[in-house]
Design an enzyme around this catalytic site. Structure first.
Site, PDB file in Angstrom:
ATOM      1  N   GLU A 192       0.824  -1.212   0.000  1.00 21.52           N
ATOM      2  CA  GLU A 192       0.000   0.000   0.000  1.00 21.52           C
ATOM      3  C   GLU A 192       0.860   1.265   0.000  1.00 21.52           C
ATOM      4  O   GLU A 192       0.530   2.241  -0.660  1.00 21.52           O
ATOM      5  CB  GLU A 192      -0.964  -0.004   1.180  1.00 21.52           C
ATOM      6  CG  GLU A 192      -2.044  -1.089   1.093  1.00 21.52           C
ATOM      7  CD  GLU A 192      -2.912  -0.980  -0.159  1.00 21.52           C
ATOM      8  OE1 GLU A 192      -2.932   0.103  -0.775  1.00 21.52           O
ATOM      9  OE2 GLU A 192      -3.548  -1.977  -0.523  1.00 21.52           O
ATOM     10  N   TYR A 226      -6.926   6.465   3.267  1.00 21.16           N
ATOM     11  CA  TYR A 226      -7.014   5.359   2.317  1.00 21.16           C
ATOM     12  C   TYR A 226      -6.252   4.128   2.830  1.00 21.16           C
ATOM     13  O   TYR A 226      -6.817   3.032   2.951  1.00 21.16           O
ATOM     14  CB  TYR A 226      -6.469   5.747   0.923  1.00 21.16           C
ATOM     15  CG  TYR A 226      -6.158   4.507   0.140  1.00 21.16           C
ATOM     16  CD1 TYR A 226      -7.181   3.742  -0.413  1.00 21.16           C
ATOM     17  CD2 TYR A 226      -4.852   4.019   0.035  1.00 21.16           C
ATOM     18  CE1 TYR A 226      -6.926   2.548  -1.053  1.00 21.16           C
ATOM     19  CE2 TYR A 226      -4.587   2.823  -0.600  1.00 21.16           C
ATOM     20  CZ  TYR A 226      -5.622   2.095  -1.144  1.00 21.16           C
ATOM     21  OH  TYR A 226      -5.366   0.905  -1.750  1.00 21.16           O
ATOM     22  N   ASP A 252      -9.986   4.578  -3.083  1.00 26.60           N
ATOM     23  CA  ASP A 252      -8.822   5.195  -3.710  1.00 26.60           C
ATOM     24  C   ASP A 252      -9.309   5.948  -4.950  1.00 26.60           C
ATOM     25  O   ASP A 252     -10.504   6.114  -5.156  1.00 26.60           O
ATOM     26  CB  ASP A 252      -7.785   4.124  -4.071  1.00 26.60           C
ATOM     27  CG  ASP A 252      -8.267   3.279  -5.234  1.00 26.60           C
ATOM     28  OD1 ASP A 252      -9.493   3.186  -5.433  1.00 26.60           O
ATOM     29  OD2 ASP A 252      -7.425   2.735  -5.958  1.00 26.60           O
TER      30      ASP A 252
END
Length: 297
Positions: free
Chosen positions: A44, A127, A145
């Site tokens: 991520e 996020y 996202d």
DNA sequence: AACACGTGGAT
DNA sequence: TATCCAAGTGT
């Protein structure tokens, strides 16, 4: 409205999206059952503003070299910046190192599983916190996202969006559409994301391949154009370009670089001084008393 | 809220 | 060649 059903079928129909994901979802390392929370967290960070294709090899190297947060935390932050390679935004490497340090120190070496705990980590925002909670721990959290935001805007709201970070309203809207069962909800978010990445793309959406085309409000409205974007900063001669050159030079030299040499990388003396000072202030570089500059220890 | 922050592939 | 833009965050 059908007589038998209580609510109308939503535009983002879980059945259609999960079927799409099962058929066309990419086989990515951080989606494997063997990928633990640390592998997901690393992915991520790397995927923030960076395409999957470029993340793949670096993610593999990182997980092989640093299988746990404690392994990364045991090394100097500069090693993280060096191993970041050319992914861009090297401050992400710094923050990931800081996050690993916090995980080792405050969480017994285990990536935390709740959104508030994740949000408290450096470099983890709205996020990433939900992506890790959902994808690594199966939590029922709305993961929005840029892909999900675009699908929400087009399919549900019937408008085309400019690319901006998702806002609370986007998370609230997706939360209202999540399946009840947590693991299924997590897969649903991943499916919407995948649809945005593979089909409902920004520049050339492939509506002829979209499972939602029959319900999509944007398609049914004739795919109206979105609002104009804010002007982007020119790249040539920018601080960003020069900072990139300086960090690249530091990555290449394990023994450090003379400050004077770094300053030569810019066309403008004042700009070069300003950029070097900013890199040091950001923690991306350190200067010893002799004027030698290196990545952080 | 608007900006700064890297990089490289696609068009 | 110029512009867009790709799993955002911090200030």
């Amino acid at each position: 409205m059908p007589a038998a059903a209580g609510a109308p079928t939503p535009v983002l129909d879980p059945e259609l999206l999960l079927d799409f994901f099962a058929r066309h979802g990419r086989d990515l390392p951080w989606r494997h059952p063997s990928a633990g929370p640390w592998a997901v967290l690393v992915s991520e960070f790397m995927l923030q503003q960076t395409p999957v294709r470029r993340v793949l090899p670096v993610h593999q190297e990182w997980l092989a070299r640093w299988p746990t947060p404690a392994d990364l935390a045991a090394e100097p932050a500069g090693e993280a910046v060096r191993a970041w390679g050319r992914l861009g935004y090297p401050r992400r490497a710094l923050r990931l190192h800081a996050a690993a340090t916090a995980i080792a120190r405050d969480h017994g070496g285990r990536v935390p599983s709740t959104v508030p705990e994740l949000l408290a980590l450096p470099g983890v925002g709205e996020y990433t916190a939900r992506a890790v909670a959902a994808f690594a721990f199966g939590a029922r959290e709305p993961v929005v996202d840029t892909n999900v935001r675009r699908v929400l805007d087009r399919a549900v709201r019937g408008v085309d969006s400019i690319r901006e970070p998702a806002v609370a309203a986007d998370r609230r809207d997706l939360a209202a559409l999540l399946p009840v069962e947590p693991a299924r909800a997590a897969r649903f978010s991943a499916a919407v994301m995948e649809l945005g990445a593979l089909v409902c793309t920004a520049a050339a959406p492939a509506c002829d391949r979209c499972p939602l085309v029959a319900r999509c409000r944007w398609y049914r409205a004739g795919r109206p154009a979105g609002t104009a974007r804010r002007p982007v900063q020119t790249w040539h001669g920018s601080d960003r370009q020069l900072r990139g050159r300086m960090v690249a030079a530091l990555r290449a030299e394990r023994a450090g670089v003379a400050a004077a040499e770094l300053l030569l990388l810019g066309d403008d003396r004042d700009q070069a001084r300003r950029c070097l000072a900013a890199l040091i202030a950001d923690g991306l570089a350190e200067q010893d008393p002799d004027g030698r500059v290196d990545l952080p220890r």
